[in-house]
Design an enzyme around this catalytic site. Structure first.
Site, PDB file in Angstrom:
ATOM      1  N   ASP A  25      -5.763   2.212  -3.719  1.00 47.29           N
ATOM      2  CA  ASP A  25      -6.900   2.098  -2.775  1.00 47.29           C
ATOM      3  C   ASP A  25      -7.403   3.501  -1.991  1.00 47.29           C
ATOM      4  OD1 ASP A  25      -5.175   1.587  -1.003  1.00 47.29           O
ATOM      5  OD2 ASP A  25      -6.091  -0.388  -0.481  1.00 47.29           O
ATOM      6  N   ASP A  67      -1.009   1.632  -4.273  1.00 50.46           N
ATOM      7  CA  ASP A  67      -1.832   0.492  -4.782  1.00 50.46           C
ATOM      8  C   ASP A  67      -3.127   0.759  -5.282  1.00 50.46           C
ATOM      9  OD1 ASP A  67      -2.896   0.612  -2.311  1.00 50.46           O
ATOM     10  OD2 ASP A  67      -3.354  -1.407  -2.228  1.00 50.46           O
ATOM     11  N   ASP A  91      -2.237   6.335  -3.523  1.00 46.75           N
ATOM     12  CA  ASP A  91      -1.201   5.748  -2.931  1.00 46.75           C
ATOM     13  C   ASP A  91      -0.624   4.813  -3.812  1.00 46.75           C
ATOM     14  OD1 ASP A  91      -3.378   3.597  -2.850  1.00 46.75           O
ATOM     15  OD2 ASP A  91      -2.548   3.378  -0.604  1.00 46.75           O
ATOM     16  N   SER A  99       0.684  -1.213   0.089  1.00 46.78           N
ATOM     17  CA  SER A  99      -0.092  -0.065   0.025  1.00 46.78           C
ATOM     18  C   SER A  99       0.798   1.328  -0.034  1.00 46.78           C
ATOM     19  CB  SER A  99      -1.027   0.019   1.108  1.00 46.78           C
ATOM     20  OG  SER A  99      -1.817   0.939   1.142  1.00 46.78           O
TER      21      SER A  99
END
Length: 457
Positions: free
Chosen positions: A257, A255, A253, A114
């Site tokens: 999400d 990734d 960010d 993340s």
């Protein structure tokens, strides 16, 4: 680097914390993110899938250099268990969730840490409906960790493939979520893709919708993901929006999400602003969304603003899965975190930075709002968040030290502030959040708590 000893030397209790608040995460080369452990995890998850009657897994990853290693290890573990693998390549985590559902896979795995730096990595798991695994499912997998890996017969090995339409399907899904309703033709937008999984997908989505797209954070080299960019470091985006005279900026960010937005003056809109905008728009549209689920980290200003609108609000534990679980329990369809992890359940099953940003733009266009209006309408309380590095074994002691420190403060201080102390589920830190009306006292109390943690570290 250190790794865990062989499974035969580990007690059952040592496996109990394999899963954190958002899947499995850690420093690459250290337990549990070692090749041998990840191979066993994939094999065990493969066994679990087979026991549930499943056969196919999709694997996506962000742009970390370690993604190549972990992708190969997971592929080998699943195939050795007799599970077919679809390799999505670089794909945002919400894309993995969507494709798991749309391609009728039994499980989706996003290889990502993340918003963490490149040295970390891990796995987020989605069931066949595109939802994060339940606590009970994670517990079942953890209990299986003592099993010895046994490869199935060669005739039963899984196969690997690369679904060629996956990327286009996810892009189409994002566009279709607002097609015919949102007009951003010619609007100048700066996208910060954090050198992460959104680096090629987000510009294409907004470009297809007609925006004049400019980008930063779209040159991943495996080591620069989230480095001084993206939703956790929006300083550059704020400057770029103003200097380029853009209408707005959007930062994801690593990734994809999470998302935050920047208005034309460089003011930042975080997850609390986004939730306020979407909740108010849904109320005006007479949409039956129930209420809003936030977390213990949600700003008190949002809670007050929603109450003034007559919109119910509930605080869940930190983590989008906890938010989603509480939404399901209450029957509500909107929730999220101030970090920008927003769950718009009317559109998708998990936090999706692109979908959330498009929903904000749609809400503003439909109601004649500007992003600046949202910033002015929502009065947030001053907050101070301090992260103090600890080793895992000291997290509980650190929290106890803060409790002792708080006891030394004057009762009037505690009455006027909201103080949240919690160990992070994704990093080796203890987070201290202090909120109140006076910025000076907020900062003073936060530093007081941080010193208390440092005293035991």
């Amino acid at each position: 680097m250190t790794s865990a000893p062989p499974s035969s030397e580990r007690s059952d209790s040592e496996y109990c914390n394999l899963f954190g608040t958002d899947g499995i995460r850690g420093r690459v080369g250290q337990y549990p993110v070692t090749p041998e452990t990840c191979l066993q995890i994939a094999w065990l998850v493969g066994q679990f899938i087979k026991e549930q009657g499943g056969r196919r897994v999709l694997i996506g990853k962000d742009t970390r250099i370690s993604g190549y290693l972990l992708e190969s290890v997971l592929e080998a573990g699943f195939i050795s268990a007799g599970i077919d693998v679809g390799l999505l390549g670089v794909m945002p985590t919400p894309g993995v969730a969507f494709l798991t559902r749309s391609m009728d896979a039994d499980l989706g795995v996003a290889i990502s840490a993340s918003h963490n730096p490149y040295q970390d990595n891990g796995f987020k798991f989605f069931d066949h409906e595109g939802l994060k695994l339940s606590d009970s499912t994670e517990a079942q997998i953890e209990r299986m960790m003592g099993r010895e890996l046994e490869t199935v017969d060669a005739s039963e090995l899984g196969k690997a493939s690369r679904p060629r339409t996956a990327r286009d399907e996810y892009i189409s899904f994002c566009i279709e979520s607002v097609r015919g309703r949102l007009d951003i033709n010619g609007v100048q937008i700066v996208l910060d893709c954090a050198h992460g999984a959104m680096y090629s997908i987000a510009p294409e989505v907004f470009g297809e919708l007609g925006a004049k797209v400019e980008t930063i954070g779209t040159e991943p080299d495996g080591l620069n993901i989230n480095h001084n960019c993206g939703s956790t470091h929006a300083e550059r985006l704020r400057k770029e929006v103003v200097s380029r005279g853009a209408a707005l900026g959007i930062a994801f960010d690593g990734d994809g999400d999470r998302v935050v937005l920047v208005d034309e003056t460089g003011e930042l809109l975080d997850g609390d602003h986004i939730l306020y905008c979407l909740a108010k728009a849904r109320q005006l549209a007479k949409s039956d969304f129930g209420g809003v689920v936030g977390t213990v980290m949600t700003n008190l200003g949002l809670e007050i603003a929603l109450d003034e609108l007559g919109i119910p609000f509930y605080r869940a534990d930190v983590g989008d899965r906890n938010v989603h679980n509480k939404m399901s329990e209450l029957g509500w369809r909107l929730g999220g975190e101030n970090s920008g992890h927003i769950v718009c359940q009317q559109e998708t099953t998990t936090g999706d930075g692109i979908v959330s940003a498009l929903q904000v733009l749609l809400a503003c266009q439909k109601n004649g709002w500007s992003l600046r209006d949202i910033v002015h309408d929502l009065k947030l309380f001053p907050q101070k968040l301090v992260n103090v590095s600890v080793v895992d074994s000291l997290k509980a002691a650190a929290c106890s030290a803060v409790n002792r420190a708080l006891a030394l403060l004057a009762p009037s201080d505690l009455d006027r502030h909201r103080i949240v102390v919690r160990p992070s589920g994704t990093e080796s830190v203890v987070r201290v959040l202090v909120e109140g009306e006076n910025p000076g006292s907020v900062d003073r109390i936060a530093q007081h708590c941080a010193r208390a943690i440092s005293s035991v570290v």
